[in-house]
Each structure stands twice: as C-alpha cells, then as structure tokens.
Design an enzyme around this catalytic site. Sequence first.
Site, PDB file in Angstrom:
ATOM      1  N   GLY A  13      -7.188   0.745   6.855  1.00  0.00           N
ATOM      2  CA  GLY A  13      -7.663   1.051   7.690  1.00  0.00           C
ATOM      3  C   GLY A  13      -8.951  -0.325   7.901  1.00  0.00           C
ATOM      4  O   GLY A  13      -9.394  -0.677   8.276  1.00  0.00           O
ATOM      5  N   LYS A  43      -9.224  -6.941   1.609  1.00  0.00           N
ATOM      6  CA  LYS A  43     -10.078  -5.490   1.511  1.00  0.00           C
ATOM      7  C   LYS A  43     -11.247  -6.477   2.292  1.00  0.00           C
ATOM      8  O   LYS A  43     -11.328  -7.324   2.232  1.00  0.00           O
ATOM      9  CB  LYS A  43      -9.363  -4.778   0.854  1.00  0.00           C
ATOM     10  CG  LYS A  43      -9.793  -3.737   0.926  1.00  0.00           C
ATOM     11  CD  LYS A  43     -10.121  -2.392  -0.733  1.00  0.00           C
ATOM     12  CE  LYS A  43     -10.589  -1.264  -0.519  1.00  0.00           C
ATOM     13  NZ  LYS A  43     -10.532  -0.877  -1.638  1.00  0.00           N
ATOM     14  N   ARG A  72      -6.849  -8.598  -3.316  1.00  0.00           N
ATOM     15  CA  ARG A  72      -6.018  -7.673  -4.318  1.00  0.00           C
ATOM     16  C   ARG A  72      -4.767  -8.252  -4.355  1.00  0.00           C
ATOM     17  O   ARG A  72      -4.599  -8.374  -3.345  1.00  0.00           O
ATOM     18  CB  ARG A  72      -6.384  -5.987  -3.511  1.00  0.00           C
ATOM     19  CG  ARG A  72      -5.640  -5.149  -4.835  1.00  0.00           C
ATOM     20  CD  ARG A  72      -6.177  -4.209  -4.728  1.00  0.00           C
ATOM     21  NE  ARG A  72      -5.143  -3.239  -3.706  1.00  0.00           N
ATOM     22  CZ  ARG A  72      -5.953  -2.328  -2.624  1.00  0.00           C
ATOM     23  NH1 ARG A  72      -6.982  -1.410  -3.921  1.00  0.00           N
ATOM     24  NH2 ARG A  72      -5.479  -2.017  -1.715  1.00  0.00           N
ATOM     25  N   ARG A 104       3.167   3.132  -2.061  1.00  0.00           N
ATOM     26  CA  ARG A 104       1.833   4.717  -2.386  1.00  0.00           C
ATOM     27  C   ARG A 104       2.737   5.882  -1.542  1.00  0.00           C
ATOM     28  O   ARG A 104       3.884   5.324  -1.367  1.00  0.00           O
ATOM     29  CB  ARG A 104       1.322   4.395  -1.169  1.00  0.00           C
ATOM     30  CG  ARG A 104      -0.119   3.412  -0.988  1.00  0.00           C
ATOM     31  CD  ARG A 104      -0.992   3.728  -0.341  1.00  0.00           C
ATOM     32  NE  ARG A 104      -1.551   2.321   0.032  1.00  0.00           N
ATOM     33  CZ  ARG A 104      -2.239   1.591  -0.686  1.00  0.00           C
ATOM     34  NH1 ARG A 104      -3.333   3.376  -1.686  1.00  0.00           N
ATOM     35  NH2 ARG A 104      -3.596   0.906  -0.615  1.00  0.00           N
ATOM     36  N   ASP A 128      -2.662   9.445  -1.141  1.00  0.00           N
ATOM     37  CA  ASP A 128      -2.304   7.921  -0.782  1.00  0.00           C
ATOM     38  C   ASP A 128      -2.590   7.380  -1.803  1.00  0.00           C
ATOM     39  O   ASP A 128      -2.340   5.908  -1.621  1.00  0.00           O
ATOM     40  CB  ASP A 128      -3.111   7.440   0.694  1.00  0.00           C
ATOM     41  CG  ASP A 128      -4.414   8.256   0.604  1.00  0.00           C
ATOM     42  OD1 ASP A 128      -4.598   9.128   0.291  1.00  0.00           O
ATOM     43  OD2 ASP A 128      -5.045   7.371   1.257  1.00  0.00           O
TER      44      ASP A 128
END
Length: 478
Positions: A86, A107, A170, A177, A246
């Site tokens: 998101g 991110k 990151r 996942r 997740d």
Amino acid sequence: MTLSFVTRWRDELPETYTALSPTPLNNARLIWHNTELANTLSIPSSLFKNGAGVWGGEALLPGMSPLAQVYSGHQFGVWAGQLGDGRGILLGEQLLADGTTMDWHLKGAGLTPYSRMGDGRAVLRSTIRESLASEAMHYLGIPTTRALSIVTSDSPVYRETAEPGAMLMRVAPSHLRFGHFEHFYYRRESEKVRQLADFAIRHYWSHLEDDEDKYRLWFSDVVARTASLIAQWQTVGFAHGVMNTDNMSLLGLTLDYGPFGFLDDYEPGFICNHSDHQGRYSFDNQPAVALWNLQRLAQTLSPFVAVDALNEALDSYQQVLLTHYGQRMRQKLGFITEQKEDNALLNELFSLMARERSDYTRTFRMLSLTEQHSTASPLRDEFIDRAAFDGWFARYRGRLQQDEVSDSERQQLMQSVNPALVLRNWLAQRAIEAAEKGDMTELHRLHGALRNPFSDRDDDYVSRPPDWGKRLEVSCSS
C-alpha cells in the site's frame, strides 16, 4: 562499479503486481545511510552524494523495473482479503556477484492500487524505528530484512498529527510472504499458488527443484525456518506486535517492523501493540501464532501437496522450536552440557523474574558475570526477595559445577549470547524526537552502538529504562 538488476518477479509472476514508479516527496533529503551494508552490496559511495535520488524515489537506476506487489492475509486471526504493497514499491532485484539477489523495496513511495484508504506515505518516526530495529536484529544474529537509507522531506503526512514524510530503502533476499499464497488460494486459483511455490523453489531452494518430493521438502524447510526465527525472538525478548500472515516471510526473516518492542521488565504476556486488545500477539503467544500462520500457508498448498505431508511438517514445528530455544537458553545460562534439571532451573528463574519484574536483558547479562565457586553475585541486588534469589543461585552454581569449564570460558560464551544492548523503545524514541527537530546526531550514534550489542558499555544505552520509557505504547500507524 555498475550495479546489475534483474526482473525475475516481473517476468515470471505477471499477475502478482502492478507496475508503477515512486512519487517523490517535497524537498527530500538523505539523512542516514548504511555504509556497512552499502559496501557489502558494492553500492558506490557516489550514489549517496547526489541528493535524494533513488533513495527518495526521484530516480531509478539502470535495470530497475518498479512494481507494487499484491497479496492478501489474515489480520488478528480474521481473513482480511486483498492487501498488498500500500505504500511500498519494489524498485528492483539487485544481482550480486555470488549469483544471489537482493530486493530494493522503497517504503513510503506513494499511492499504489493497494493503498486502500491509505495515503501511500510513511512518516519519519516509523522509518527511523524500522531502520534501528532491523539493524539491531541483524547484529544480534537474527534473520531480518535490512535498512539501507532514510530520506526525510518537507511533505507533511497526517496520522494522529502532522508528521514529516519519509522513505526507507529496505533490502532483503526476498519479500515473499505467506500472504502471496493466500491471495490466489482464496481466489480459487490454485495453479497460481503452485507457480508461486515453483518460483520460490527455483530461486531460493534450487537444490530441491529436481526432487520429485520438492513441495513437501520445501514446506518442511519453511516450517523449520519459521520455528528457528521465533525461537530466536523469544530468547532475546523481542515482540513483533503484528504477526499477521501478510507479515510472515517465506524465508524466515523478521519482516515489517511496526509496533514492535523488546522486553524491559520480564513480563511473559507483554503486549507491545496498543491495538492488540485481546493480546493475540503478546510475547508469550508468538510461538502459537506462528504455527497458526503456518497452518494457513499449508492450507493454500493442499490442492497439490498431500495433506499428510503438510501435517507431518507442521507436527515438526514445536520440536524444532524447542530445540533451538533450548540450545540458546542453555548458552544464555552458561550450560555446556544438557542436564535434566536445566528446564526447571530456567523456569524457576523466569518465575522469580516475573514476580520481581526484573529487567530481562540486564538479568541475563549480569548473570554472565557469575563465578561458580563464589556466593556473591552482582545480580542479587536486583531482587527484593533475596532469600528466593539465594536459593535459586545456590542451585544454579551447583549446576555450573557439573560442566568442566573455567569461569572465563563460560563467561565469554554467555556474553556472546546475552546482549548488553537491545533496542528499547525509549532509545528509539529519543532518536526520533531529536531527528524530528532536525538533529540526526542521536540517530547516527544509536545506529553505531547497535552494531556491537554484546560489548560492555557504561552509558545510558545499557542502564535501566527511565520510568517514562517503560511500556511506551506503539501503534501500527506509520
């Protein structure tokens, strides 16, 4: 040196993402980068000298092909449906000299089709927390994603209040996942679940690719990696805070640092997420939750893996976890051999610590100074019930004498597994508050200290937390 990027995810899993580029922030500026990690990845220092650049989503490096991944998941034990990146964008997969790859995931990179009601942004507070936590875990020897850089900006991001917008780069070998598999399973697209499994095996378990039993062996290893990871969390007193499916890494990495916390006082039921009203993700419930999450992953594989094989792998979870946990806790206690009274001694110590609300990290670090033939212990002054401590300590010294090893050898072993420094929330908060005022000194200083968690120190990084610093409530907002 020119960095090389590949597009395996984009080429091989076309229905698992949306291609899009980051949305830059206003007046973005680089405030921290991980020199040691950059050197490991052969990233030229010049990349950190040209403004925000790739670190702020203002530019892409040759070969990058950015995308946002889609996945689904269970949140707090309830099916949440489609989720996805998101606010994060996978910029590219760096191809390293040894043939392995490293994801670059930005991110806070802006809106994606999976932002739902969010704004696609991250705040400086959360990016600093994740950078500190992931590096702290790495230097504790615990599998984790890593932090490469932080960019701040003049863009306000609104959470409870207006905060500075920021981006975190990151990196990880993979962002696969459990939720990727759930996404297609609940859409009744089991062939795509199999494609995900084949992708994982091909690139991360390649030694199994030609084995006719590859899916069973692969899932068994996922179970083992997860069990080992959780055991390591428990031994250092780490609470993740939001173990949704997740947020579970297929490779057994610590992933998605949100409302995490390290134990201050030893409190088995410690809840670090103030949104976790039922304590589902409390410290002592993490092993059970991880198994529950593995069961959800196993369900997605059931259309093409025998249920008996999946259950056999799941049944191995507890023993693998207990084996890893027991080995590390014996090391923390300084036991060289395994004796039948070891568990009783550990449980008795935990009971004493819980009653006295003893500091978890300080207790084990101070225990490392024990001399087996001396009745004196610096740890004694940490307990109010001296008689109870003396009784336990006498039995503990007796147990130490069963191992034929010198005090110095045992102390060296204990100090190599009992950190003097962990990332307590108050330490992170102090660095955050300074950074929000434009002073990055403490951020850099704390990052430097976290690289040596097992070294003796005499500063406030290893002192008892101040009263205001205990039980800081942390939310999922980031």
